[in-house]
Write a protein that holds these residues in place. Structure first.
Motif, PDB file in Angstrom:
ATOM      1  N   SER A  80       0.865  -1.074   0.137  1.00  0.00           N
ATOM      2  CA  SER A  80      -0.009  -0.116   0.128  1.00  0.00           C
ATOM      3  C   SER A  80       0.799   1.190  -0.099  1.00  0.00           C
ATOM      4  CB  SER A  80      -1.102   0.171   1.016  1.00  0.00           C
ATOM      5  OG  SER A  80      -0.324   0.188   2.561  1.00  0.00           O
ATOM      6  N   ILE A  81       2.036   1.200   0.739  1.00  0.00           N
ATOM      7  CA  ILE A  81       2.965   2.274   0.854  1.00  0.00           C
ATOM      8  C   ILE A  81       3.554   2.748  -0.704  1.00  0.00           C
ATOM      9  CG2 ILE A  81       5.129   3.264   1.574  1.00  0.00           C
ATOM     10  CD1 ILE A  81       4.301   1.921   4.458  1.00  0.00           C
TER      11      ILE A  81
ATOM     12  N   ASP B 156       1.302   4.171  -3.322  1.00  0.00           N
ATOM     13  CA  ASP B 156       0.880   5.401  -3.105  1.00  0.00           C
ATOM     14  C   ASP B 156       2.344   6.436  -2.794  1.00  0.00           C
ATOM     15  OD1 ASP B 156       0.124   8.058  -2.090  1.00  0.00           O
ATOM     16  OD2 ASP B 156      -0.716   7.434  -0.480  1.00  0.00           O
ATOM     17  N   ARG B 157       2.710   6.654  -4.029  1.00  0.00           N
ATOM     18  CA  ARG B 157       3.952   7.364  -4.508  1.00  0.00           C
ATOM     19  C   ARG B 157       4.321   8.826  -3.376  1.00  0.00           C
ATOM     20  NH1 ARG B 157       8.048   6.959  -8.041  1.00  0.00           N
ATOM     21  NH2 ARG B 157       9.011   9.129  -8.406  1.00  0.00           N
ATOM     22  N   ALA B 158       2.969   9.466  -3.264  1.00  0.00           N
ATOM     23  CA  ALA B 158       2.935  10.642  -2.355  1.00  0.00           C
ATOM     24  C   ALA B 158       3.478  10.263  -0.939  1.00  0.00           C
ATOM     25  CB  ALA B 158       1.758  11.216  -2.322  1.00  0.00           C
ATOM     26  N   GLN B 159       3.456   9.116  -0.426  1.00  0.00           N
ATOM     27  CA  GLN B 159       3.728   8.601   0.801  1.00  0.00           C
ATOM     28  C   GLN B 159       5.586   8.595   0.772  1.00  0.00           C
ATOM     29  OE1 GLN B 159       2.009   5.831   3.510  1.00  0.00           O
ATOM     30  NE2 GLN B 159       0.410   5.448   1.663  1.00  0.00           N
TER      31      GLN B 159
ATOM     32  N   LEU C 149      10.627   5.855   7.515  1.00  0.00           N
ATOM     33  CA  LEU C 149       9.395   6.492   6.917  1.00  0.00           C
ATOM     34  C   LEU C 149       8.435   6.588   8.020  1.00  0.00           C
ATOM     35  CD1 LEU C 149       8.551   7.731   4.171  1.00  0.00           C
ATOM     36  CD2 LEU C 149       7.896   5.451   3.490  1.00  0.00           C
ATOM     37  N   ARG C 150       8.259   5.365   8.917  1.00  0.00           N
ATOM     38  CA  ARG C 150       7.172   5.210   9.620  1.00  0.00           C
ATOM     39  C   ARG C 150       7.597   4.189  10.643  1.00  0.00           C
ATOM     40  NH1 ARG C 150       1.570   3.000   7.060  1.00  0.00           N
ATOM     41  NH2 ARG C 150       1.972   4.825   5.938  1.00  0.00           N
TER      42      ARG C 150
ATOM     43  N   LEU D 139      11.870  -0.228  -0.275  1.00  0.00           N
ATOM     44  CA  LEU D 139      10.955   0.025   0.928  1.00  0.00           C
ATOM     45  C   LEU D 139      11.228  -1.342   1.772  1.00  0.00           C
ATOM     46  CD1 LEU D 139       8.853   1.908   2.296  1.00  0.00           C
ATOM     47  CD2 LEU D 139       7.141   0.254   1.636  1.00  0.00           C
ATOM     48  N   HIS D 140      11.573  -1.003   3.030  1.00  0.00           N
ATOM     49  CA  HIS D 140      11.910  -2.163   4.016  1.00  0.00           C
ATOM     50  C   HIS D 140      11.043  -1.945   5.048  1.00  0.00           C
ATOM     51  CE1 HIS D 140      15.663  -2.934   1.758  1.00  0.00           C
ATOM     52  NE2 HIS D 140      15.606  -1.949   1.363  1.00  0.00           N
ATOM     53  N   VAL D 141      10.394  -3.165   5.216  1.00  0.00           N
ATOM     54  CA  VAL D 141       9.522  -3.221   6.691  1.00  0.00           C
ATOM     55  C   VAL D 141      10.104  -4.200   7.448  1.00  0.00           C
ATOM     56  CG1 VAL D 141       7.151  -3.673   7.762  1.00  0.00           C
ATOM     57  CG2 VAL D 141       7.309  -2.799   5.515  1.00  0.00           C
ATOM     58  N   TYR D 142      10.317  -4.026   8.759  1.00  0.00           N
ATOM     59  CA  TYR D 142      11.093  -4.878   9.759  1.00  0.00           C
ATOM     60  C   TYR D 142       9.813  -4.822  11.049  1.00  0.00           C
ATOM     61  CZ  TYR D 142      15.097  -3.834   7.097  1.00  0.00           C
ATOM     62  OH  TYR D 142      16.221  -3.727   6.019  1.00  0.00           O
TER      63      TYR D 142
END
Length: 169
Positions: free
Chosen positions: A39-40, A43-46, A63-64, A139-142
């Motif tokens: 989803s991130i 959405d390029r704006a994120q 980023l978050r 993008l990396h989510v841990y």
């Protein structure tokens, strides 16, 4: 004989709120973390306003964060790589946003084009490199959030011959 269906007997499921699962505020499963990354990415704006490039080292930006997870944005100019590493106790999702990256493991190399996702468990050893001639963004989510990134001996060194002729694997 009663021909009523269970649905007719129970009524409209939406009229029985206690049977519905509450919507989760944050991801909790591997699939939900992969969905968050997707989803991130979609959405390029994120993420696009935060991208920068550094010729001397990989650039990164947190980023978050959420309960038990972190989302990182990384950029890679041609030739930059992570070195062979794992993520300690963290699992993760890597998503390529722009450009192309190469993931190397003991099993070989895999080209990762925009939209590619890799999901990995704790202890997964890999190296990510920009082997292309164009910059890349990932993008990396841990989860849990990244607390360590132990480095490993290079794959080439692991497979180089010993003086006796034996191969170290």
């Amino acid at each position: 004989m009663n021909m009523d269906s269970d649905l007719q007997i129970a009524g409209d499921i939406l009229e029985v709120p206690h049977l519905l699962q509450p919507e989760r505020a944050h991801p909790e499963t591997v699939a939900e973390f992969a969905g968050l990354a997707r989803s991130i990415a979609d959405d390029r704006a994120q993420w696009a306003p935060y991208v920068e490039y550094d010729a001397t080292t990989r650039w990164y930006h947190r980023l978050r964060t959420g309960p038990g997870y972190e989302v990182w944005l990384l950029s890679w100019v041609p030739g930059q790589g992570s070195g062979l590493h794992d993520h300690g106790v963290s699992s993760g999702v890597l998503t390529v946003l722009e450009g192309e990256l190469t993931e190397r493991t003991e099993r070989g190399a895999r080209a990762l084009a925009p939209g590619s996702q890799r999901v990995f468990a704790p202890g997964y050893v890999h190296e990510v490199v920009n082997d292309s001639l164009e910059p890349a963004v990932s993008l990396h989510v841990y989860f849990p959030g990244l607390t360590e990134m132990p480095m490993h001996e290079s794959l080439q060194a692991q497979c180089s011959p010993e003086p006796s002729g034996a191969v170290v694997v």
